[in-house]
Design an enzyme around this catalytic site. Structure first.
Site, PDB file in Angstrom:
ATOM      1  N   HIS A   1       0.844  -1.190   0.000  1.00 26.17           N
ATOM      2  CA  HIS A   1       0.000   0.000   0.000  1.00 26.17           C
ATOM      3  C   HIS A   1       0.882   1.243   0.000  1.00 26.17           C
ATOM      4  O   HIS A   1       0.695   2.169  -0.798  1.00 26.17           O
ATOM      5  CB  HIS A   1      -0.916   0.000   1.235  1.00 26.17           C
ATOM      6  CG  HIS A   1      -1.531   1.328   1.565  1.00 26.17           C
ATOM      7  ND1 HIS A   1      -2.580   1.871   0.867  1.00 26.17           N
ATOM      8  CD2 HIS A   1      -1.232   2.245   2.520  1.00 26.17           C
ATOM      9  CE1 HIS A   1      -2.908   3.052   1.385  1.00 26.17           C
ATOM     10  NE2 HIS A   1      -2.098   3.298   2.390  1.00 26.17           N
TER      11      HIS A   1
ATOM     12  N   ASP B   1       6.645  21.488 -26.418  1.00 31.35           N
ATOM     13  CA  ASP B   1       6.620  20.154 -25.818  1.00 31.35           C
ATOM     14  C   ASP B   1       7.734  20.107 -24.775  1.00 31.35           C
ATOM     15  O   ASP B   1       8.358  21.117 -24.477  1.00 31.35           O
ATOM     16  CB  ASP B   1       6.821  19.053 -26.885  1.00 31.35           C
ATOM     17  CG  ASP B   1       6.185  17.723 -26.450  1.00 31.35           C
ATOM     18  OD1 ASP B   1       6.566  17.186 -25.386  1.00 31.35           O
ATOM     19  OD2 ASP B   1       5.303  17.236 -27.163  1.00 31.35           O
TER      20      ASP B   1
ATOM     21  N   TRP C   1       7.224  -0.027   3.707  1.00 39.60           N
ATOM     22  CA  TRP C   1       7.749   0.616   2.501  1.00 39.60           C
ATOM     23  C   TRP C   1       9.155   1.140   2.758  1.00 39.60           C
ATOM     24  O   TRP C   1       9.921   1.356   1.836  1.00 39.60           O
ATOM     25  CB  TRP C   1       6.816   1.731   2.006  1.00 39.60           C
ATOM     26  CG  TRP C   1       7.039   3.078   2.614  1.00 39.60           C
ATOM     27  CD1 TRP C   1       6.551   3.525   3.802  1.00 39.60           C
ATOM     28  CD2 TRP C   1       7.820   4.156   2.077  1.00 39.60           C
ATOM     29  NE1 TRP C   1       6.978   4.817   4.037  1.00 39.60           N
ATOM     30  CE2 TRP C   1       7.742   5.229   2.995  1.00 39.60           C
ATOM     31  CE3 TRP C   1       8.567   4.327   0.914  1.00 39.60           C
ATOM     32  CZ2 TRP C   1       8.388   6.453   2.792  1.00 39.60           C
ATOM     33  CZ3 TRP C   1       9.215   5.550   0.696  1.00 39.60           C
ATOM     34  CH2 TRP C   1       9.125   6.593   1.633  1.00 39.60           C
TER      35      TRP C   1
ATOM     36  N   SER D   1      12.708   5.890 -13.891  1.00 41.78           N
ATOM     37  CA  SER D   1      11.630   6.683 -14.478  1.00 41.78           C
ATOM     38  C   SER D   1      11.593   8.089 -13.892  1.00 41.78           C
ATOM     39  O   SER D   1      11.525   9.086 -14.611  1.00 41.78           O
ATOM     40  CB  SER D   1      10.286   5.974 -14.237  1.00 41.78           C
ATOM     41  OG  SER D   1       9.217   6.865 -14.477  1.00 41.78           O
ATOM     42  N   SER D   2      11.678   8.183 -12.562  1.00 44.57           N
ATOM     43  CA  SER D   2      11.625   9.494 -11.908  1.00 44.57           C
ATOM     44  C   SER D   2      12.811  10.355 -12.314  1.00 44.57           C
ATOM     45  O   SER D   2      12.674  11.557 -12.523  1.00 44.57           O
ATOM     46  CB  SER D   2      11.637   9.344 -10.394  1.00 44.57           C
ATOM     47  OG  SER D   2      10.477   8.715  -9.958  1.00 44.57           O
TER      48      SER D   2
ATOM     49  N   HIS E   1      13.682  11.701   3.393  1.00 50.53           N
ATOM     50  CA  HIS E   1      13.081  12.946   3.773  1.00 50.53           C
ATOM     51  C   HIS E   1      12.872  13.897   2.596  1.00 50.53           C
ATOM     52  O   HIS E   1      11.760  14.392   2.406  1.00 50.53           O
ATOM     53  CB  HIS E   1      13.735  13.640   4.977  1.00 50.53           C
ATOM     54  CG  HIS E   1      12.750  14.604   5.476  1.00 50.53           C
ATOM     55  ND1 HIS E   1      11.716  14.256   6.323  1.00 50.53           N
ATOM     56  CD2 HIS E   1      12.501  15.879   5.102  1.00 50.53           C
ATOM     57  CE1 HIS E   1      10.919  15.287   6.468  1.00 50.53           C
ATOM     58  NE2 HIS E   1      11.372  16.293   5.736  1.00 50.53           N
TER      59      HIS E   1
ATOM     60  N   GLU F   1      12.344  13.015  -0.234  1.00 49.24           N
ATOM     61  CA  GLU F   1      11.261  12.382  -0.986  1.00 49.24           C
ATOM     62  C   GLU F   1       9.894  12.910  -0.562  1.00 49.24           C
ATOM     63  O   GLU F   1       9.031  13.159  -1.408  1.00 49.24           O
ATOM     64  CB  GLU F   1      11.317  10.855  -0.785  1.00 49.24           C
ATOM     65  CG  GLU F   1      10.078  10.086  -1.197  1.00 49.24           C
ATOM     66  CD  GLU F   1       9.812  10.102  -2.691  1.00 49.24           C
ATOM     67  OE1 GLU F   1      10.734  10.434  -3.463  1.00 49.24           O
ATOM     68  OE2 GLU F   1       8.673   9.804  -3.090  1.00 49.24           O
TER      69      GLU F   1
ATOM     70  N   TYR G   1       9.226  15.782   0.583  1.00 47.91           N
ATOM     71  CA  TYR G   1       9.064  17.132   0.052  1.00 47.91           C
ATOM     72  C   TYR G   1       8.863  17.101  -1.453  1.00 47.91           C
ATOM     73  O   TYR G   1       8.144  17.929  -2.004  1.00 47.91           O
ATOM     74  CB  TYR G   1      10.239  18.024   0.474  1.00 47.91           C
ATOM     75  CG  TYR G   1      10.119  18.342   1.925  1.00 47.91           C
ATOM     76  CD1 TYR G   1      10.819  17.633   2.879  1.00 47.91           C
ATOM     77  CD2 TYR G   1       9.201  19.304   2.349  1.00 47.91           C
ATOM     78  CE1 TYR G   1      10.632  17.879   4.223  1.00 47.91           C
ATOM     79  CE2 TYR G   1       9.014  19.557   3.686  1.00 47.91           C
ATOM     80  CZ  TYR G   1       9.726  18.841   4.623  1.00 47.91           C
ATOM     81  OH  TYR G   1       9.531  19.082   5.953  1.00 47.91           O
TER      82      TYR G   1
ATOM     83  N   SER H   1      -1.060  27.232  -5.357  1.00 42.82           N
ATOM     84  CA  SER H   1      -0.701  28.624  -5.659  1.00 42.82           C
ATOM     85  C   SER H   1      -1.230  29.066  -7.006  1.00 42.82           C
ATOM     86  O   SER H   1      -1.219  30.267  -7.300  1.00 42.82           O
ATOM     87  CB  SER H   1       0.811  28.804  -5.627  1.00 42.82           C
ATOM     88  OG  SER H   1       1.302  28.642  -4.320  1.00 42.82           O
TER      89      SER H   1
ATOM     90  N   HIS I   1      15.315  12.865  11.990  1.00 38.35           N
ATOM     91  CA  HIS I   1      14.163  12.972  12.881  1.00 38.35           C
ATOM     92  C   HIS I   1      13.255  11.745  12.747  1.00 38.35           C
ATOM     93  O   HIS I   1      12.327  11.562  13.504  1.00 38.35           O
ATOM     94  CB  HIS I   1      13.370  14.268  12.655  1.00 38.35           C
ATOM     95  CG  HIS I   1      12.687  14.379  11.326  1.00 38.35           C
ATOM     96  ND1 HIS I   1      12.720  15.522  10.572  1.00 38.35           N
ATOM     97  CD2 HIS I   1      11.920  13.524  10.618  1.00 38.35           C
ATOM     98  CE1 HIS I   1      12.012  15.352   9.460  1.00 38.35           C
ATOM     99  NE2 HIS I   1      11.522  14.144   9.470  1.00 38.35           N
ATOM    100  N   HIS I   2      13.554  10.887  11.774  1.00 39.90           N
ATOM    101  CA  HIS I   2      12.851   9.612  11.680  1.00 39.90           C
ATOM    102  C   HIS I   2      13.518   8.574  12.558  1.00 39.90           C
ATOM    103  O   HIS I   2      13.051   7.445  12.624  1.00 39.90           O
ATOM    104  CB  HIS I   2      12.880   9.100  10.230  1.00 39.90           C
ATOM    105  CG  HIS I   2      12.231  10.031   9.257  1.00 39.90           C
ATOM    106  ND1 HIS I   2      10.889   9.980   8.949  1.00 39.90           N
ATOM    107  CD2 HIS I   2      12.738  11.048   8.512  1.00 39.90           C
ATOM    108  CE1 HIS I   2      10.612  10.928   8.059  1.00 39.90           C
ATOM    109  NE2 HIS I   2      11.709  11.585   7.784  1.00 39.90           N
TER     110      HIS I   2
ATOM    111  N   THR J   1       7.485  26.853   5.662  1.00 37.31           N
ATOM    112  CA  THR J   1       6.206  26.218   5.334  1.00 37.31           C
ATOM    113  C   THR J   1       5.060  27.076   5.846  1.00 37.31           C
ATOM    114  O   THR J   1       4.055  27.285   5.152  1.00 37.31           O
ATOM    115  CB  THR J   1       6.131  24.816   5.967  1.00 37.31           C
ATOM    116  OG1 THR J   1       7.377  24.147   5.756  1.00 37.31           O
ATOM    117  CG2 THR J   1       5.030  23.998   5.348  1.00 37.31           C
TER     118      THR J   1
ATOM    119  N   LYS K   1       4.323  30.037   3.647  1.00 37.06           N
ATOM    120  CA  LYS K   1       3.494  29.730   2.474  1.00 37.06           C
ATOM    121  C   LYS K   1       2.009  29.716   2.837  1.00 37.06           C
ATOM    122  O   LYS K   1       1.169  30.241   2.106  1.00 37.06           O
ATOM    123  CB  LYS K   1       3.900  28.392   1.874  1.00 37.06           C
ATOM    124  CG  LYS K   1       5.304  28.428   1.264  1.00 37.06           C
ATOM    125  CD  LYS K   1       5.663  27.115   0.606  1.00 37.06           C
ATOM    126  CE  LYS K   1       5.178  27.026  -0.820  1.00 37.06           C
ATOM    127  NZ  LYS K   1       6.016  27.780  -1.754  1.00 37.06           N
TER     128      LYS K   1
ATOM    129  N   ARG L   1       2.141   1.241  15.292  1.00 34.92           N
ATOM    130  CA  ARG L   1       1.736   1.097  13.902  1.00 34.92           C
ATOM    131  C   ARG L   1       2.209  -0.233  13.348  1.00 34.92           C
ATOM    132  O   ARG L   1       3.027  -0.922  13.958  1.00 34.92           O
ATOM    133  CB  ARG L   1       2.261   2.257  13.056  1.00 34.92           C
ATOM    134  CG  ARG L   1       3.751   2.454  13.099  1.00 34.92           C
ATOM    135  CD  ARG L   1       4.203   3.664  12.317  1.00 34.92           C
ATOM    136  NE  ARG L   1       4.116   3.510  10.875  1.00 34.92           N
ATOM    137  CZ  ARG L   1       4.909   4.139  10.016  1.00 34.92           C
ATOM    138  NH1 ARG L   1       5.822   4.984  10.456  1.00 34.92           N
ATOM    139  NH2 ARG L   1       4.764   3.966   8.721  1.00 34.92           N
TER     140      ARG L   1
END
Lengths: 381, 182, 549
Positions: free
Chosen positions: C99, C128, C164, C192-193, C276, C278, C280, C291, C325-326, C351, C354, C473
């Protein structure tokens, strides 16, 4: 400074009146550290609430009053250096204010020196092992496994669930109140994490490395936590239960446990000359199988294909008995099959192997005696 | 090459560079931890004997052994705790025994707690990462000779050295990657 | 100045060469006939058109969203009541793992890439993307990668079950042999990314229409430019760490194995160095979409354009120095814990700026509440709530109580579902009429919005409570005191899942037909994309547009 303190006190007062120990919130716990942590949590929560109310308030005001449908014409402004500096600086200052008490709390939490009692905690799939190393300068000499004691039937909904469903163990960790207890954590296999919410102690158990944590419990009682790092299939089924006793009671318990350990060693010795009957072995074997083996190999002995091998008609259960015994004693490193040599008594081990070799139609007729187990273990085990 | 081509080239190199960076993080991590002692991995180089002894303080060093995965070894230190003055040499002997019925090979991996104290523990003689072959029932004496650096910050009064003992019989020639000397 | 640059000429030549289309200037060196897009399956297989590729990414992402959502339904069904009713714990772990992988790599990221493909060339006045053939490859390897990942679920031993985040040694020594397939799939997704990111950067740097200066770029283009740099920096690191997992497992290395001198915590450092930034990567484009939408429906320019750009850049930079921080519970020394606590608290400042700027945009605007605006407003409130729980998590001593509980699950679902996913839906509703030429069924879309809004909060808000109360979790079962809230959460989950079928219906109907819309679909909308016809012609801006001041 006085203003800051007063505001903080005010902020803390409100939650004390309404939120503390509600089922919606973190608990205050039973140590000085856990109460400190609770307060930090409430302070940052309140700060967020206040900011949220202001920002969302403004936004919803705009939604209601600055609508096209009300005929409002849009204003033209789209920047203001002054305001932007303000709303960058103010949050920055608030954060510094928050960082100070947080830093103090963290420094206190990391100071493990001058402990009265040191306990080594080993996580493995899927249970905890506790070893009392030193208590007030003397060797502890007590160690045991702490395995979840909720019956499988409750988990599979065949029986109704007990009050401490999934949060109960056969042998809890026992510690004294009012003494500094230091924990040394490691793991036998994957990363686990030892967590007791009432102590605000959570520390990962890393294989091959040692981590430290400490606590000092103020109130006697039973405190329950769980493993807090995904460690495989039964990550949700390896609870942590700690019983905190008054120091005098703890002393008595420790002496009793040391005595029990010696008695058990003697009883094991006595067993070596006995020959147990098939009935005795099968009855005990089934019991121990259900609590120690069935979670993976299933009560039916069929296992889970591709994940946990079945024991019914398995080459190991039907093959060489010594290889079978070795498998149960030493496990298979690198898999979920643990080594049970230390977890179970000679009698239990003999009973399990006997049961596995004769249940589910395996019917080898083999009986395994405690002395055989002892022989396979070798040395002076 | 067009400026577009150059840009693409730069970006592609950046990618490859970052892939290499991931692998570079491995030794970088070790270097960083060596310098700061952050992960509790003690230095494995053979240390020189210290010149000075700090007689004004005592540091308690505790020893624990953890037999990984209930491997059939018994390893224990002859002393559970030694109280030492920084700079003074200490020797602790670990008795290691193979309690199984087969020849086995063991390897001990050290870890120091608190992690930051690790770089202040200097080992003159250590069996860290050495592969030790033991016949069934055989016992060996493994020596650890060390001293605590006089520069150990004052806030450290207690250290714990933990050896995790692995059964490496099956893996054969694994480990000993640090090439530790005795 | 209307002259086009040499690079733009090169790109246009490339495009013409691939598609055999002539412009109105009747360039005789190319094919004589006027081709439209090819017909049938071949069109989609071979297309190099950014609009086609954008559409494919979006449809792929929607399919993945539904598949990943189905797995979430399995999870919530099992967690509806205490006890194990439906699945065994090993399969449950596969569900939570896949998931997560599908939602991160199959739904959110491809959706943002799809929106980039469609909108970036239009917004900068380019015909293009810079590298159209690589663009085709970037898309088509994705279904391949996910077929491998999903296929492993059906193999003996099952799919990945280590979360994951695939921490070692659970993912190395203690996983089954199908792990190689997981590694392979991750490598392909990463490629791909990376190709997509290179394409985005080169397009934005080289192909802006003359007069489209940096500080005139729409925010969506800015946020995607910065996101693309993040992707280039960290996707290769993911490739590196997943390769280390592969070699530790199959080739005897010991990166994460203490026995060989390695360290399982090092895995976490390398992984989160990717992980991390990722997250963002998964939110900056969302900021860009919001925006675009809020000024349109406030009929007022975005407040503080320059700060929005600088704030995005600061967030991107700071995202590289907060990763541990993880890992607060791994046994990090005090100095490390303090450093990462401070930097993580710091990242909330840009943040917050914004969020204030969006509210200031709305303030004294002339607001209307079409469906895109409803989703954008919901984003501002609910993403901010997710941000607040993130700030709480930053406080290290408190994090010891939150880490690996449902409090964290609540946090990241708020920022990813009511954040990223809502912004994607907002963007789709905003630009769908431009893509199709049809207005969508507004009543049905409003139902989608309101049902989603209510159910998503019933689903994720109580997770804060069970997490604070002590529920860990990644568990298939829980103690009795968590039962009531879990039942509520599961009901919210089923409702939210079902509500998304309305989204599928709205999109499908809109593609099929609807009220015709003009070029400028929305009264207050600004930007070059609103100057081309609706539906946007297959080829747009073959001659660059004139940029107003």
């Amino acid at each position: 400074m006085g203003v800051v303190r007063f505001t903080l006190w005010l902020i803390l007062l409100i939650p004390q009146l309404s939120f503390a120990n509600s089922s919606l919130n973190m608990r205050t716990g039973v140590t000085d550290i856990s109460e400190n942590v609770y307060q930090l949590h409430m302070i940052i929560f309140m700060i967020c609430c206040v900011i949220g109310i202001i920002v969302f308030g403004l936004m919803f005001w705009a939604i209601f009053h600055h609508r096209k449908s009300k005929g409002v014409k849009p204003a033209q402004f789209h920047e203001s250096t002054k305001i932007e500096i303000l709303w960058t600086a103010i949050p920055f200052v608030i954060l510094i204010g928050m960082a100070v008490p947080a830093t103090k709390a963290l420094i206190a939490m990391e100071d493990t020196t001058k402990a009265d009692l040191t306990i080594k905690i080993t996580g493995s799939q899927w249970k905890w092992h506790y070893e009392y190393l030193t208590y007030e300068g003397k060797k502890g000499d007590v160690d045991f496994y702490s395995i979840m004691s909720t019956p499988q039937d409750q988990i599979t909904n065949k029986e109704s669930k007990g009050e401490h469903y999934l949060l109960e163990v056969d042998k809890p960790l026992v510690i004294p109140t009012d003494k500094k207890v230091r924990f040394l954590m490691t793991s036998d296999d994957v990363i686990h994490s030892w967590w007791v919410p009432d102590f605000a102690v959570k520390k990962d158990a890393n294989p091959g490395f040692i981590n430290e944590a400490w606590t000092r419990v103020n109130t006697p009682g039973t405190y329950r936590g769980q493993c807090a790092e995904l460690c495989g299939k039964d990550h949700g089924f390896m609870p942590v239960v700690v019983v905190a006793k008054e120091p005098a009671e703890f002393d008595a318990w420790l002496i009793e446990s040391q005595q029990e350990k010696q008695n058990a060693a003697q009883a094991d010795q006595a067993l070596l000359s006995q020959t147990l009957s098939k009935e005795e072995l099968m009855t005990l074997g089934q019991q121990v199988y259900m609590s120690s083996c069935a979670a993976c190999h299933q009560p039916t002995g069929l296992g889970i294909p591709g994940v946990f091998p079945g024991l019914k008609a398995s080459p190991i259960a039907l093959g060489d008995v010594n290889a079978h015994i070795d498998m149960v004693l030493h496990g298979t490193p690198g898999t979920a099959m643990q080594a049970f040599a230390k977890q179970l008594t000679l009698k239990q081990l003999a009973a399990i192997v006997t049961y596995e070799r004769n249940a589910w139609g395996n019917d080898t007729g083999d009986l395994v005696q405690p002395s055989q187990i002892k022989a396979r273990l070798g040395g002076d085990e | 090459m067009t400026s577009q081509g150059k840009l693409i080239q730069k970006l592609a190199f950046a990618c490859i560079g970052m892939f290499g960076f991931a692998f570079a993080l491995v030794p970088l991590y070790d270097v960083f931890c060596d310098i700061t002692g952050l992960n509790g991995k003690p230095s494995l180089e053979q240390a020189k004997v210290s010149d000075t002894i700090d007689k004004s303080r005592i540091v308690d060093v505790g020893f624990i052994t953890h037999i990984q995965n209930q491997a059939p070894f018994k390893v224990s230190a002859d002393q559970a705790i030694v109280s030492v003055q920084p700079g003074a040499m200490s020797k602790v002997v670990f008795k290691a025994k193979n309690v199984s019925n087969e020849s086995r090979m063991m390897q001990a991996v050290p870890s120091v707690s608190p992690g930051l104290a690790a770089k202040y523990m200097h080992k003159i003689e250590c069996f860290c990462f050495e592969q030790q072959a033991l016949e069934p029932g055989e016992e060996a004496d493994l020596a650890l000779m060390f001293y605590i650096d006089t520069a150990l910050p004052l806030e450290f009064e207690e250290l714990t050295l933990s050896y995790t003992v692995f059964d490496i019989t099956q893996s054969g020639q694994m480990g000993s990657s640090q090439g530790a000397s005795k | 100045m209307n002259s086009i640059t040499q690079d733009q000429k090169d790109s246009q030549e490339q495009i013409k060469a691939q598609e055999g289309v002539i412009t109105t200037e009747h360039d005789d060196s190319h094919a004589e006939e006027h081709h439209g897009p090819a017909k049938g399956l071949k069109r989609w297989l071979y297309t190099t058109n950014h609009k086609d590729i954008g559409s494919m990414y979006l449809i792929f992402s929607l399919v993945m969203f539904l598949i990943g959502g189905t797995m979430a339904m399995v999870i919530r069904a099992e967690l509806f009541q205490p006890g194990l009713q439906l699945v065994d714990p090993h399969f449950f772990n596969q569900m939570t793992t896949v998931h997560g992988l599908i939602m991160v790599f199959g739904a959110v990221m491809p959706a943002f890439v799809g929106l980039a493909n469609w909108m970036v060339p239009l917004m900068i006045g380019a015909p293009d993307m810079a590298l159209p053939r690589m663009n085709n490859w970037s898309f088509w390897i994705l279904p391949f990668a996910f077929a491998i990942l999903l296929g492993s679920l059906f193999m003996e031993g099952g799919g990945p079950a280590f979360g994951w985040t695939f921490y070692a040694p659970l993912s190395t020594t203690y996983s089954n042999d199908n792990t190689a397939l997981f590694v392979f799939a991750v490598h392909i997704m990463g490629i791909s990314s990376i190709m997509g990111a290179i394409n985005v950067i080169v397009t934005i740097v080289n192909m802006r229409a003359p007069g489209m200066t940096w500080m005139k770029l729409p925010l969506f283009v800015w946020t995607w430019l910065i996101t693309a740099f993040l992707l280039i920096a960290v996707m290769p690191v993911l490739a590196g760490v997943v390769t280390m997992v592969l070699t530790d497992k199959y080739f005897g290395t010991s990166f994460f194995n203490a026995m060989g001198g390695g360290d399982p915590v090092m895995f976490q450092h390398i992984f989160w160095f990717f992980g991390h930034p990722e997250v963002y990567i998964m939110i900056l484009p969302a900021f860009g979409i919001v925006s675009s939408i809020i000024p349109a429906f406030s009929r007022k320019k975005l407040f503080g354009y320059a700060s929005m750009v600088y704030a995005t850049a600061s967030i991107a930079f700071l995202s590289f120095i907060v990763w541990a921080h993880h890992m607060f519970t791994t046994g990090m020394p005090l100095a490390g814990e303090l450093f990462f606590m401070y930097t993580t608290m710091l990242i909330s400042v840009p943040t917050g700026v914004k969020v204030f700027n969006w509210v200031a945009t709305m303030w004294r605007g002339s607001l209307s509440f079409e469906v895109p605006m409803l989703f954008a407003i919901a984003f501002v409130v609910l993403f901010t709530i997710g941000g607040f729980s993130g700030l709480m998590l930053a406080i290290t001593p408190a994090d010891f109580q939150y880490h690996d509980t449902y409090f964290v699950v609540a946090h990241f679902h708020y920022v990813l579902v009511t954040g990223a996913i809502f912004s994607i839906m907002a963007g789709v509703y905003y630009w769908l009429p431009k893509w199709t030429g049809n207005m969508f069924d507004i009543a049905l879309a409003k139902w989608h919005f309101w049902l989603s809004l209510v159910s998503v909060n019933v689903l994720f808000f109580p997770m804060h409570f069970v997490g604070l109360a002590g529920m860990p979790r990644r568990v298939p079962d829980y103690a009795l005191q968590f039962a009531d809230f879990n039942a509520i959460i599961s009901i919210g989950g089923f409702a939210f899942g079902l509500s998304q079928l309305l989204f599928v219906a709205v999109v499908y109907k809109c593609i099929k037909g609807g009220d015709k819309v003009p070029a400028k679909v929305w009264e207050g909308a600004e930007g070059l994309e609103w100057e081309v016809d609706s539906p946007a012609p297959y080829h747009t801006f073959e001659t660059p547009p004139k940029i107003k001041d």
